[in-house]
Design a protein around this motif. Structure first.
Motif, PDB file in Angstrom:
ATOM      1  N   ASP A 162       0.863  -1.479  -0.005  1.00 41.25           N
ATOM      2  CA  ASP A 162      -0.149  -0.226   0.079  1.00 41.25           C
ATOM      3  C   ASP A 162       0.707   1.474   0.532  1.00 41.25           C
ATOM      4  OD1 ASP A 162      -1.519   2.288   1.952  1.00 41.25           O
ATOM      5  OD2 ASP A 162      -2.928   1.331   0.902  1.00 41.25           O
ATOM      6  N   ASN A 163      -0.021   2.702  -0.905  1.00 39.06           N
ATOM      7  CA  ASN A 163       1.243   3.566  -0.866  1.00 39.06           C
ATOM      8  C   ASN A 163       1.809   3.870   0.147  1.00 39.06           C
ATOM      9  OD1 ASN A 163       1.276   2.705  -3.767  1.00 39.06           O
ATOM     10  ND2 ASN A 163      -0.034   4.877  -3.719  1.00 39.06           N
ATOM     11  N   VAL A 164       0.617   4.345   1.433  1.00 42.30           N
ATOM     12  CA  VAL A 164       0.178   5.010   2.282  1.00 42.30           C
ATOM     13  C   VAL A 164       1.455   3.884   3.944  1.00 42.30           C
ATOM     14  CG1 VAL A 164      -0.513   5.494   4.724  1.00 42.30           C
ATOM     15  CG2 VAL A 164      -1.454   5.421   2.367  1.00 42.30           C
ATOM     16  N   THR A 165       1.829   2.839   3.490  1.00 41.13           N
ATOM     17  CA  THR A 165       2.709   1.633   3.450  1.00 41.13           C
ATOM     18  C   THR A 165       4.131   2.772   4.083  1.00 41.13           C
ATOM     19  OG1 THR A 165       1.033   0.281   4.543  1.00 41.13           O
ATOM     20  CG2 THR A 165       3.198  -0.618   4.736  1.00 41.13           C
ATOM     21  N   THR A 166       4.532   2.755   1.885  1.00 43.84           N
ATOM     22  CA  THR A 166       5.792   2.757   2.102  1.00 43.84           C
ATOM     23  C   THR A 166       6.035   3.996   2.706  1.00 43.84           C
ATOM     24  OG1 THR A 166       4.967   1.457  -0.405  1.00 43.84           O
ATOM     25  CG2 THR A 166       6.551   2.761   0.054  1.00 43.84           C
ATOM     26  N   VAL A 167       5.046   4.819   2.308  1.00 40.86           N
ATOM     27  CA  VAL A 167       5.147   6.306   2.562  1.00 40.86           C
ATOM     28  C   VAL A 167       5.895   6.171   4.679  1.00 40.86           C
ATOM     29  CG1 VAL A 167       4.484   8.797   3.083  1.00 40.86           C
ATOM     30  CG2 VAL A 167       4.302   7.416   1.042  1.00 40.86           C
ATOM     31  N   LEU A 168       4.455   5.863   5.253  1.00 38.06           N
ATOM     32  CA  LEU A 168       5.235   6.173   6.757  1.00 38.06           C
ATOM     33  C   LEU A 168       6.761   5.203   7.085  1.00 38.06           C
ATOM     34  CD1 LEU A 168       1.846   4.568   7.855  1.00 38.06           C
ATOM     35  CD2 LEU A 168       2.485   6.713   8.246  1.00 38.06           C
ATOM     36  N   LEU A 169       7.219   4.016   6.480  1.00 32.55           N
ATOM     37  CA  LEU A 169       8.046   3.496   6.897  1.00 32.55           C
ATOM     38  C   LEU A 169       9.296   4.350   5.922  1.00 32.55           C
ATOM     39  CD1 LEU A 169       6.858  -0.253   5.789  1.00 32.55           C
ATOM     40  CD2 LEU A 169       7.645   0.745   7.509  1.00 32.55           C
ATOM     41  N   ILE A 170       9.529   4.834   4.386  1.00 27.58           N
ATOM     42  CA  ILE A 170      10.566   6.190   3.515  1.00 27.58           C
ATOM     43  C   ILE A 170      10.675   7.425   4.895  1.00 27.58           C
ATOM     44  CG2 ILE A 170       9.126   6.921   2.203  1.00 27.58           C
ATOM     45  CD1 ILE A 170      12.748   4.857   1.876  1.00 27.58           C
ATOM     46  N   ALA A 171       9.463   7.923   4.421  1.00 30.28           N
ATOM     47  CA  ALA A 171      10.287   8.917   5.530  1.00 30.28           C
ATOM     48  C   ALA A 171      10.775   9.158   6.896  1.00 30.28           C
ATOM     49  CB  ALA A 171       8.659   9.288   5.868  1.00 30.28           C
ATOM     50  N   PRO A 172      10.679   8.227   7.786  1.00 31.67           N
ATOM     51  CA  PRO A 172      11.797   8.544   8.936  1.00 31.67           C
ATOM     52  C   PRO A 172      12.918   7.999   8.402  1.00 31.67           C
ATOM     53  CG  PRO A 172      10.042   6.561   9.528  1.00 31.67           C
ATOM     54  CD  PRO A 172       9.288   6.944   8.285  1.00 31.67           C
ATOM     55  N   SER A 174      -8.884  13.379  -9.971  1.00 34.22           N
ATOM     56  CA  SER A 174      -8.690  13.123  -8.826  1.00 34.22           C
ATOM     57  C   SER A 174      -7.947  14.035  -8.393  1.00 34.22           C
ATOM     58  CB  SER A 174      -7.507  11.448  -9.280  1.00 34.22           C
ATOM     59  OG  SER A 174      -8.315  10.635 -10.254  1.00 34.22           O
ATOM     60  N   ALA A 175      -7.748  14.774  -8.817  1.00 34.71           N
ATOM     61  CA  ALA A 175      -6.486  15.806  -7.937  1.00 34.71           C
ATOM     62  C   ALA A 175      -7.211  16.691  -7.107  1.00 34.71           C
ATOM     63  CB  ALA A 175      -5.771  17.249  -9.185  1.00 34.71           C
ATOM     64  N   VAL A 176      -7.895  16.528  -7.142  1.00 33.15           N
ATOM     65  CA  VAL A 176      -9.116  17.645  -6.534  1.00 33.15           C
ATOM     66  C   VAL A 176     -10.236  16.161  -5.413  1.00 33.15           C
ATOM     67  CG1 VAL A 176      -9.188  19.814  -7.332  1.00 33.15           C
ATOM     68  CG2 VAL A 176     -10.694  17.671  -7.628  1.00 33.15           C
ATOM     69  N   ILE A 177     -10.205  15.206  -5.691  1.00 28.35           N
ATOM     70  CA  ILE A 177     -11.173  14.454  -4.880  1.00 28.35           C
ATOM     71  C   ILE A 177     -10.655  13.256  -5.141  1.00 28.35           C
ATOM     72  CG2 ILE A 177     -13.373  15.454  -5.325  1.00 28.35           C
ATOM     73  CD1 ILE A 177     -13.819  13.206  -7.291  1.00 28.35           C
ATOM     74  N   ASP A 178     -10.171  11.992  -4.121  1.00 26.87           N
ATOM     75  CA  ASP A 178      -9.535  11.130  -3.419  1.00 26.87           C
ATOM     76  C   ASP A 178     -10.157   9.987  -4.457  1.00 26.87           C
ATOM     77  OD1 ASP A 178      -9.761   8.084  -2.520  1.00 26.87           O
ATOM     78  OD2 ASP A 178      -8.353   9.003  -1.415  1.00 26.87           O
ATOM     79  N   ASN A 179      -9.254   9.900  -5.219  1.00 27.09           N
ATOM     80  CA  ASN A 179      -9.452   8.834  -6.785  1.00 27.09           C
ATOM     81  C   ASN A 179     -10.275   7.081  -6.101  1.00 27.09           C
ATOM     82  OD1 ASN A 179      -7.622   6.823  -5.536  1.00 27.09           O
ATOM     83  ND2 ASN A 179      -6.059   7.384  -6.801  1.00 27.09           N
ATOM     84  N   ILE A 180     -10.597   7.076  -5.360  1.00 25.70           N
ATOM     85  CA  ILE A 180     -10.967   5.661  -4.872  1.00 25.70           C
ATOM     86  C   ILE A 180     -13.092   5.974  -4.699  1.00 25.70           C
ATOM     87  CG2 ILE A 180     -11.426   3.950  -2.908  1.00 25.70           C
ATOM     88  CD1 ILE A 180      -9.126   4.892  -2.037  1.00 25.70           C
ATOM     89  N   PRO A 181     -13.651   6.861  -4.554  1.00 26.36           N
ATOM     90  CA  PRO A 181     -14.671   6.918  -4.135  1.00 26.36           C
ATOM     91  C   PRO A 181     -15.252   7.352  -6.288  1.00 26.36           C
ATOM     92  CG  PRO A 181     -13.840   8.643  -3.353  1.00 26.36           C
ATOM     93  CD  PRO A 181     -12.886   7.892  -3.394  1.00 26.36           C
ATOM     94  N   TYR A 182     -14.176   8.014  -7.527  1.00 21.72           N
ATOM     95  CA  TYR A 182     -13.867   8.288  -8.560  1.00 21.72           C
ATOM     96  C   TYR A 182     -14.125   7.159  -9.106  1.00 21.72           C
ATOM     97  CZ  TYR A 182     -12.720   9.547 -13.016  1.00 21.72           C
ATOM     98  OH  TYR A 182     -12.849   9.961 -14.372  1.00 21.72           O
ATOM     99  N   ALA A 198      -4.102  12.785  -3.042  1.00 18.43           N
ATOM    100  CA  ALA A 198      -3.897  10.967  -3.234  1.00 18.43           C
ATOM    101  C   ALA A 198      -4.100  11.043  -1.506  1.00 18.43           C
ATOM    102  CB  ALA A 198      -2.832  10.307  -3.805  1.00 18.43           C
ATOM    103  N   SER A 199      -4.140   9.759  -0.618  1.00 17.62           N
ATOM    104  CA  SER A 199      -4.195   9.742   0.768  1.00 17.62           C
ATOM    105  C   SER A 199      -2.615   9.342   1.253  1.00 17.62           C
ATOM    106  CB  SER A 199      -4.559   8.246   1.467  1.00 17.62           C
ATOM    107  OG  SER A 199      -6.360   7.836   0.651  1.00 17.62           O
ATOM    108  N   ALA A 200      -1.717   9.208  -0.115  1.00 13.63           N
ATOM    109  CA  ALA A 200      -0.145   8.848   0.677  1.00 13.63           C
ATOM    110  C   ALA A 200       0.119  10.339   0.739  1.00 13.63           C
ATOM    111  CB  ALA A 200       0.766   8.022  -0.226  1.00 13.63           C
ATOM    112  N   ASN A 201      -0.079  11.446  -0.663  1.00 11.85           N
ATOM    113  CA  ASN A 201       0.019  12.720  -0.020  1.00 11.85           C
ATOM    114  C   ASN A 201      -0.920  13.468   1.156  1.00 11.85           C
ATOM    115  OD1 ASN A 201       0.204  12.453  -2.557  1.00 11.85           O
ATOM    116  ND2 ASN A 201      -0.735  14.224  -3.600  1.00 11.85           N
ATOM    117  N   VAL A 202      -0.948  13.191   1.721  1.00 13.02           N
ATOM    118  CA  VAL A 202      -2.048  13.614   3.140  1.00 13.02           C
ATOM    119  C   VAL A 202      -1.327  13.408   3.993  1.00 13.02           C
ATOM    120  CG1 VAL A 202      -4.353  13.991   4.896  1.00 13.02           C
ATOM    121  CG2 VAL A 202      -3.789  13.980   2.117  1.00 13.02           C
ATOM    122  N   VAL A 203      -0.573  12.006   4.058  1.00  7.65           N
ATOM    123  CA  VAL A 203       0.172  11.256   5.268  1.00  7.65           C
ATOM    124  C   VAL A 203       1.558  11.587   5.407  1.00  7.65           C
ATOM    125  CG1 VAL A 203       1.034   9.045   6.029  1.00  7.65           C
ATOM    126  CG2 VAL A 203      -1.150   9.295   5.511  1.00  7.65           C
TER     127      VAL A 203
END
Length: 427
Positions: A114-124, A332-340, A381-386
């Motif tokens: 998952d993109n968010v998982t990757t971001v959480l691991l690489i950010a620190p 997808s730039a202005v709303i989350d791409n999942i519901p779209y 995207a969710s990863a951006n917000v995280v």
């Protein structure tokens, strides 16, 4: 559209302007927008909290909490310092090669995680590298989160919209590898070249600081070897659970929260201290955003936009493909791409069914636009917000426009690269 739909649009636009201008904190803007949606009747408690189509995606929230707990424990082991020193040594302390290494690792990892998982691991790791080399963290963090969105497009499991399309279209894992992986590889090369240009002012080496890091030993970064061993076992089990989801029938959110709680218990750390590492502000922002976008879905706004985009080209396949690609990127730039994507999938399915197998290109246009369009803005995207939440917590805040001025360039260029690819591959 109904009056309620127009009011929902007005609320969303107002909240978006407040988030973009940062006149108020983005969490307050998102939660205020959610409250306003409830007040105008665009959503209610049952829809907002329990609807699988337009309510808060609790799977995302729970998955984030679980992974944040795991990262919180890992941070205390010294693993991120170890990886940071290793990365700097491989790149010999030069900023651009360090950026390339971190971006490639992020993109490859995002294809399987998952993109968010990757971001959480690489950010620190990134924050430690930038501290030690005396470099601004923002360009590295922005580049990595964009790489996660690019890399996630490569496989069926790399991004939630891909999973949605796979379930609606019957396309398999190998179909994604055959069509999406080649263009993602090309886009990643283009993106690395863009990074050299976009972030050129931030990639000046500091020879003294680089020499100090090169003199360090990776092992010296590890502070708690036993806890690190336990943490890696739990993390490996969680990642295996993600990959084996089709066989185990365990939702990734369940796997993540079980892993986080098991590791917290096994670590013998103070739970209150570890809980402080959870990005609660980011989670609240997601809740508000989910409610607002869900209200747009419920009032028919998203459906109207999707149908208008699908009907505008009157059956011309190439025109429909291009409109779908660029409209998906823009929305997808202005709303989350999942519901779209969830809303657009039935419409695309009808177009493909009526046109035959040759119209499968529409699925790939939808996905490339939705996946790459998430890079355009800070909330695309969710990863951006995280990543914004991680940066703010580390006292290196990234503003909406700081992200978006790079994101718009990257999105336009990467989506443009898809145009000749789709034409040569399918036409």
């Amino acid at each position: 559209m109904t009056l309620q739909a127009w009011l929902a649009v007005a609320v969303f636009v107002t909240a978006y302007v407040l988030i973009a201008t940062e006149w108020v904190h983005r969490v307050a803007a998102a939660l205020g927008g959610a409250v306003a949606m409830a007040l105008i009747g665009a959503t209610d408690a049952h829809t907002a909290f329990f609807s699988p189509e337009s309510g808060v995606d609790w799977n995302v929230i729970v998955l984030l909490i679980g992974m944040m707990l795991i990262v919180g424990v890992l941070r205390r082991t010294g693993l991120f310092e170890y990886l940071a020193i290793w990365s700097v040594k491989r790149a010999r302390g030069r900023p651009y090669p360090v950026l390339v290494l971190l971006v490639v690792i992020t993109a490859v990892a995002s294809a399987g995680l998952d993109n968010v998982t990757t971001v959480l691991l690489i950010a620190p790791v990134t924050l430690f590298v930038c501290d030690r080399l005396g470099l601004p963290a923002a360009p590295f963090l922005i580049a990595e989160v964009m790489a996660s969105n690019i890399g996630g497009a490569a496989t069926l499991i790399g991004d939630p919209p891909n999973i949605i399309v796979a379930s609606k279209s019957g396309l398999g894992f190998n179909d994604f590898l055959s069509v999406m992986a080649p263009i993602v590889a090309i886009i990643l090369v283009v993106f690395l070249a863009l990074c050299r240009w976009l972030f050129r002012d931030a990639l000046h080496p500091n020879a003294e600081k680089a020499a100090a890091v090169l003199a360090m030993r990776e092992r010296d970064g590890i502070r708690k070897p036993r806890l690190l061993a336990v943490s890696l076992v739990v993390l490996a089990a969680v990642l295996a659970g993600f990959v084996l989801h089709p066989l185990l029938h365990l939702d990734p959110a369940i796997v993540a929260i079980i892993g986080g709680l098991v590791l917290l218990a096994a670590s013998r750390l103070d739970p209150d201290e570890v809980a402080k590492d959870v990005e609660w502000h980011t989670l609240l922002f997601f809740v508000g955003l989910f409610v607002m976008v869900g209200a747009l879905v419920d009032t028919g706004v998203i459906d109207r936009l999707s149908q208008a985009a699908a009907q505008a080209t009157e059956g011309r396949l190439w025109g429909t493909t291009m409109l779908l690609l660029w409209a998906s990127a823009g929305l997808s730039a202005v709303i989350d791409n999942i519901p779209y994507v969830a809303t657009m999938s039935p419409i695309v399915a009808d177009l493909v069914h009526s046109g035959g197998q040759g119209h499968n290109v529409l699925w790939w246009a939808l996905l490339l636009g939705a996946d790459l369009g998430g890079n355009a803005t800070a909330i695309g995207a969710s990863a951006n917000v995280v990543m914004l939440g991680v940066a703010e917590r580390a006292h290196r805040p990234i503003t909406f426009w700081q992200f978006t001025r790079y994101g718009l360039i990257v999105t336009v260029i990467t989506v443009a690269v898809c145009v000749p690819y789709l034409y040569l591959r399918f036409f």
